[in-house]
Scaffold this motif. Structure first.
Motif, PDB file in Angstrom:
ATOM      1  N   ALA A   2       0.837  -1.193   0.000  1.00 34.28           N
ATOM      2  CA  ALA A   2       0.000   0.000   0.000  1.00 34.28           C
ATOM      3  C   ALA A   2       0.871   1.243   0.000  1.00 34.28           C
ATOM      4  O   ALA A   2       1.995   1.234   0.505  1.00 34.28           O
ATOM      5  CB  ALA A   2      -0.905  -0.018   1.229  1.00 34.28           C
ATOM      6  N   GLY A   3       0.356   2.332  -0.545  1.00 37.19           N
ATOM      7  CA  GLY A   3       1.140   3.543  -0.670  1.00 37.19           C
ATOM      8  C   GLY A   3       0.866   4.551   0.428  1.00 37.19           C
ATOM      9  O   GLY A   3      -0.115   4.473   1.163  1.00 37.19           O
ATOM     10  N   LEU A 292      10.574   1.294   8.102  1.00 34.46           N
ATOM     11  CA  LEU A 292       9.190   1.752   8.231  1.00 34.46           C
ATOM     12  C   LEU A 292       8.283   1.111   7.194  1.00 34.46           C
ATOM     13  O   LEU A 292       7.108   0.829   7.470  1.00 34.46           O
ATOM     14  CB  LEU A 292       9.118   3.273   8.095  1.00 34.46           C
ATOM     15  CG  LEU A 292       9.263   4.094   9.372  1.00 34.46           C
ATOM     16  CD1 LEU A 292       9.193   5.569   9.051  1.00 34.46           C
ATOM     17  CD2 LEU A 292       8.190   3.714  10.383  1.00 34.46           C
ATOM     18  N   ALA A 293       8.803   0.907   5.997  1.00 27.45           N
ATOM     19  CA  ALA A 293       8.002   0.288   4.940  1.00 27.45           C
ATOM     20  C   ALA A 293       7.502  -1.078   5.397  1.00 27.45           C
ATOM     21  O   ALA A 293       6.361  -1.455   5.123  1.00 27.45           O
ATOM     22  CB  ALA A 293       8.815   0.166   3.656  1.00 27.45           C
ATOM     23  N   ALA A 294       8.337  -1.802   6.131  1.00 25.45           N
ATOM     24  CA  ALA A 294       7.934  -3.107   6.646  1.00 25.45           C
ATOM     25  C   ALA A 294       7.056  -2.972   7.881  1.00 25.45           C
ATOM     26  O   ALA A 294       6.090  -3.716   8.059  1.00 25.45           O
ATOM     27  CB  ALA A 294       9.178  -3.933   6.978  1.00 25.45           C
ATOM     28  N   GLY A 297       3.735  -0.599   6.779  1.00 25.27           N
ATOM     29  CA  GLY A 297       3.009  -1.139   5.635  1.00 25.27           C
ATOM     30  C   GLY A 297       3.159  -0.307   4.391  1.00 25.27           C
ATOM     31  O   GLY A 297       2.639  -0.647   3.326  1.00 25.27           O
ATOM     32  N   ALA A 298       3.895   0.795   4.482  1.00 25.46           N
ATOM     33  CA  ALA A 298       4.164   1.658   3.321  1.00 25.46           C
ATOM     34  C   ALA A 298       5.396   2.486   3.636  1.00 25.46           C
ATOM     35  O   ALA A 298       5.649   2.816   4.799  1.00 25.46           O
ATOM     36  CB  ALA A 298       2.981   2.582   3.037  1.00 25.46           C
ATOM     37  N   LEU A 326      12.415   2.108  -3.446  1.00 23.12           N
ATOM     38  CA  LEU A 326      11.638   2.019  -2.225  1.00 23.12           C
ATOM     39  C   LEU A 326      10.163   2.323  -2.481  1.00 23.12           C
ATOM     40  O   LEU A 326       9.284   1.829  -1.779  1.00 23.12           O
ATOM     41  CB  LEU A 326      12.208   2.997  -1.191  1.00 23.12           C
ATOM     42  CG  LEU A 326      11.601   3.029   0.205  1.00 23.12           C
ATOM     43  CD1 LEU A 326      11.790   1.698   0.912  1.00 23.12           C
ATOM     44  CD2 LEU A 326      12.235   4.151   1.022  1.00 23.12           C
ATOM     45  N   GLY A 327       9.904   3.146  -3.497  1.00 25.79           N
ATOM     46  CA  GLY A 327       8.529   3.530  -3.789  1.00 25.79           C
ATOM     47  C   GLY A 327       8.034   4.675  -2.935  1.00 25.79           C
ATOM     48  O   GLY A 327       6.825   4.854  -2.750  1.00 25.79           O
TER      49      GLY A 327
END
Length: 365
Positions: A2-3, A292-294, A297-298, A326-327
């Motif tokens: 999710a973004g 943080l992405a992990a 969730g974004a 990383l997006g």
């Protein structure tokens, strides 16, 4: 995955921006223009979408546009974990900041439940060579990105400590005046320490897993205090006589420091070159973002002010590759468009100029 990104940002009488509406997508945002045009003011507005005082730590009054001083307002459409939120933040005539999320009044700390925002600004370039206060603030921003409750715990600790320090300065010796304050300081202080340790562990794991052009930093929390609440409460009580002599509290998480080492060279960060120190900071921000992405969730929204400073062309290109891989929606500033050439069509571009005392934003792509 999710973004997490902004699709619209509206500024009204905020700093140099009288009125601005920025429409963007989830790609990085490259902002260029001359110094003093108002580029950093855009990043500051985005930083207010997270708990705390923003990247400049300014008062609400300082953010109002002069000379009108009417107050200011920021409105953002925030896309977070498959949901869209309208966030409004404003201050009227120097009053305290107000927050509304999806039409409902909310405390600033509530922003931490819907967004994560990290930043790297030029004043942080001296992180390793100046005082411990700046490093504690840097550590607490990282910690807050993982644990939104860290802000409340820090505020509660600081309030109790200020009251205890007032008693110490007034040379109050009666133990009963201290007991409740020291209990609160011990409970919140132990939580603050545990939060920091948890954040550093997450950063260390993210750095080990990374394949990056930026050097790894080994971080150590330096804090001479008991880590358990009961032990810290006892230590505060035992230390009253010494604290009375100093007129302030001498043990606790407010005395902590962050020690960094350039891992590959085993050289303290404070002894590294200016370029190496900048590269270490970039590495830590990227590690924080990956962790943080992990965890959230974004990937977080990144704010990188004058990010090209002290980075050569190869490292600059590597940074942009890391961000796009990383997006993350990264808002980056620089004096000229050539500083973002390596991004090509992976980013959208804003040009900021100054016209008749007000910032003007032109969206080029």
């Amino acid at each position: 995955m999710a973004g997490l990104y902004l699709s619209q940002l509206t500024l009204s009488h905020f700093r140099s921006h009288k009125r601005a509406v920025i429409d963007v997508d989830a790609r990085p945002v490259a902002i260029h223009g001359p110094n003093g045009a108002g580029k950093t003011n855009i990043l500051e507005a985005v930083s207010l979408l997270s708990p705390g005082r923003g990247l400049r730590r300014s008062s609400a009054e300082d953010m109002t546009r002069r000379p009108e001083a009417l107050g200011w307002k920021i409105t953002a459409l925030l896309h977070s974990l498959h949901q869209t939120h309208e966030v409004e933040i404003w201050s009227q005539a120097g009053a305290a900041r107000q927050v509304r999320i999806d039409g409902k009044a909310a405390p600033q700390t509530a922003l931490g439940s819907i967004a994560r925002v990290l930043w790297l600004i030029p004043s942080m370039d001296r992180l390793w060579i100046e005082g411990a206060e700046g490093r504690r603030r840097f550590l607490d921003r990282m910690t807050l990105s993982f644990i939104p409750d860290h802000a409340e715990q820090s505020l509660s600790y600081d309030k109790a400590m200020r009251e205890r320090n007032r008693l110490l300065k007034d040379m109050v010796r009666e133990p009963s005046w201290y007991a409740a304050l020291e209990t609160r300081m011990a409970e919140t202080g132990a939580a603050i320490h545990a939060n920091r340790v948890q954040a550093l562990s997450a950063i260390a794991a993210a750095q080990v897993q990374a394949e990056t052009a930026f050097p790894t930093a080994t971080l150590e929390l330096i804090c001479e205090m008991p880590s358990e609440a009961d032990d810290l409460r006892a230590a505060l009580a035992d230390n009253r006589a010494r604290d009375l002599g100093a007129g302030r509290t001498l043990i606790g998480p407010h005395r902590a420091d962050l020690y960094g080492v350039f891992a590959a060279k085993n050289v303290p960060a404070k002894d590294c070159s200016t370029g190496e120190q900048k590269a270490l900071l970039v590495s830590l921000i990227l590690a924080n973002a990956r962790a943080l992405a992990a965890d959230f969730g974004a990937p977080p929204i990144l704010l990188l002010d004058e990010v090209a400073a002290h980075l050569d062309a190869d490292r600059r290109a590597a940074l942009y590759d890391e961000i796009t891989a990383l997006g993350a929606q990264a808002w980056m500033t620089g004096t000229g468009p050539e500083l973002f050439a390596e991004l090509k069509d992976r980013a959208q571009t804003l040009e900021v100029t100054e016209t008749e005392g007000a910032s003007k934003i032109t969206q080029n792509s």
